[in-house]
Design an enzyme around this catalytic site. Structure first.
Site, short mmCIF file in Angstrom:
data_model
loop_
_atom_site.label_atom_id
_atom_site.label_comp_id
_atom_site.label_asym_id
_atom_site.label_seq_id
_atom_site.Cartn_x
_atom_site.Cartn_y
_atom_site.Cartn_z
N GLN A 266 80.18 58.97 36.43
CA GLN A 266 79.86 58.85 37.84
C GLN A 266 80.43 59.97 38.68
O GLN A 266 80.03 60.17 39.83
CB GLN A 266 80.39 57.51 38.38
CG GLN A 266 81.91 57.41 38.42
CD GLN A 266 82.40 56.02 38.75
OE1 GLN A 266 82.29 55.10 37.95
NE2 GLN A 266 82.96 55.87 39.96
N CYS B 128 80.40 53.22 40.83
CA CYS B 128 80.52 52.41 39.62
C CYS B 128 79.59 51.20 39.66
O CYS B 128 79.04 50.79 38.63
CB CYS B 128 81.96 51.94 39.44
SG CYS B 128 82.61 50.94 40.80
N HIS C 181 86.28 47.51 40.45
CA HIS C 181 85.52 48.43 39.60
C HIS C 181 84.41 47.69 38.87
O HIS C 181 84.63 46.61 38.32
CB HIS C 181 86.46 49.10 38.60
CG HIS C 181 85.85 50.19 37.80
ND1 HIS C 181 85.09 51.21 38.36
CD2 HIS C 181 85.86 50.44 36.46
CE1 HIS C 181 84.68 52.03 37.40
NE2 HIS C 181 85.13 51.58 36.25
N ASN D 210 82.38 51.89 30.25
CA ASN D 210 82.79 52.40 31.55
C ASN D 210 81.86 53.54 31.97
O ASN D 210 80.96 53.94 31.21
CB ASN D 210 84.25 52.89 31.48
CG ASN D 210 84.93 52.90 32.83
OD1 ASN D 210 84.30 52.70 33.86
ND2 ASN D 210 86.23 53.14 32.83
#
Length: 429
Positions: A142, A148, A285, A306
């Site tokens: 990102q 996110c 997150h 992630n």
């Protein structure tokens, strides 16, 4: 001449940078000065500072982070390791501000614990990894943008699209960043996955990453590309809050959007193993649960994708301890998407609405003891409806805290596509 020798020394010692990632102790590395380690790190990650003052400031931060990593790995018997990564010259506050962009909307209704599609699912495999089943795209980055939430939304949508169509398509996070400005979604300033799903539903689809590539910055919505659809979803559902059992049942069936507390310094430098670090309930997150399992030493974990690039963590992934109290460890709030082939003609859509309405209304009048997803407890007529619906309906996707059965019944009668406790788009818990 001295600068050339110094440069050659840095290049010659680049080979040992891999040791930081693998966590193998190396005498040569430990013998280097902190300044030398910083120079090697700068070359490896292509870091250039604007002047000596900035370099000195970043060096001090790098030094503090290195000492923290080395102290952690050298002390105590932890089930996970930390490692030097691309974020080693950032303070934890800087890092969180740039990377953790999940925002919880306080305007949404408080989640209630009500039945959901997989509540009584018994066929849950001991482990799952959706990467091996072709439902997970490559790890993305990102950048210095708090998007996110968009990456989590897209990863779940990519997964359910593959499960329903057989095609794994990398979808556009940038379209969400640029075009989804409803609710709390504000591009690089953060957002929420549920609102991202709502955008895809209302927009009637989302474009591919190839057609609408990621820029790691806020931009003007490209309405031409926004009108092109590489994938579609029909709704989403919320997994019951604070229930890892429910989340397990959901992840066993598809990749799931989740929000976590990723604020700690240990999380910033996680490298391998099952993460058991301090995590609170201040969710900041958005990530994606793409599996679960048990480590070699018997510790249960969630496999989480992630969006900080493949140089972070274990190739961009983290294993987070499973079956722990939110007050003690990892706190997870989950949400996922629902995808389907476009149902045509319209008469088939209406037929599904009719079937789902009957199912929802039937369930709402069953005694609590009968609301079990077991063939032995279903009335033959209801079981026939479920089997018929299963053969016609689209694939489901999930999110946290569904509505009550009565609300589901009401929603099923008014929504474009109502579903049994799942993905009722106008039932926002």
């Amino acid at each position: 001449m001295a600068s050339i020798v110094k440069r050659l020394f840095i290049i010659a010692t680049l080979l040992i940078i891999g040791i930081w990632s693998s966590q193998v102790t190396c005498r040569m590395l430990s013998d280097l000065s902190m300044s030398q380690k910083h120079e090697i790190w700068m070359v490896h990650y292509g870091r250039v500072y604007k002047d000596d003052a900035e370099k000195e400031m970043r060096f001090q931060i790098f030094k503090d982070n290195m000492e923290f990593i080395e102290s952690f790995n050298g002390g105590g018997n932890h089930p996970y390791k930390l490692g030097v990564n691309a974020f080693a010259d950032q303070t934890n506050e800087e890092f969180k501000a740039a990377r953790n962009g999940y925002k919880f909307s306080s305007n949404k209704k408080v989640a209630r614990t009500t039945p959901f599609r997989y509540e009584n699912a018994t066929a849950v495999p001991p482990s799952m990894d959706w990467r091996t089943k072709g439902a997970v795209t490559q790890v993305k980055d990102q950048g210095q943008c708090g998007s996110c939430w968009a990456f989590s939304t897209i990863a779940a949508t990519e997964g359910i699209t593959q499960l329903s169509t057989g095609k794994l398509i990398s979808l556009s996070e940038q379209e969400l960043v640029d075009c989804d400005r409803s609710g709390v979604d504000q591009g690089c300033d953060g957002g929420e996955m549920e609102d991202g799903f709502e955008f895809i539903i209302k927009n009637k689809g989302i474009n591919s990453e190839a057609a609408y590539p990621y820029q790691a910055a806020d931009g003007t919505c490209n309405t031409k590309e926004e009108a092109v659809y590489a994938a579609k979803i029909s709704g989403y559902e919320k997994v019951p809050a604070n229930s890892e059992k429910a989340l397990l049942q959901a992840v066993a069936n598809q990749p799931i959007s989740v929000s976590i507390d990723a604020s700690g310094l240990a999380f910033q430098f996680y490298s391998s193993g099952v993460f058991t670090g301090d995590c609170g309930t201040d969710l900041d997150h958005g990530v994606t649960a793409v599996g679960y399992g048990v480590s070699d030493d018997g510790m249960k974990y969630w496999l989480v994708k992630n969006s900080w690039g493949s140089s972070w963590g274990d190739g961009g992934y983290i294993m987070m301890q499973r079956d722990v109290s939110a007050k003690e460890g990892v706190s997870i709030k989950s949400s996922d998407t629902l995808n389907h082939h476009q149902l045509e003609p319209l008469s088939l859509d209406m037929f599904l609405v009719f079937i789902n309405t009957l199912i929802s209304l039937t369930l709402s009048h069953l005694p609590a003891s009968a609301k079990v997803f077991d063939k032995a407890t279903y009335a033959p007529g209801l079981l026939s409806l479920l089997n018929l619906k299963s053969s016609l309906a689209a694939t489901f996707a999930i999110s946290t805290s569904p509505c009550s059965l009565q609300e589901l019944s009401n929603a099923a009668q008014t929504s474009e596509l109502g579903f049994l406790g799942i993905a009722i788009t106008n039932c926002n818990a």
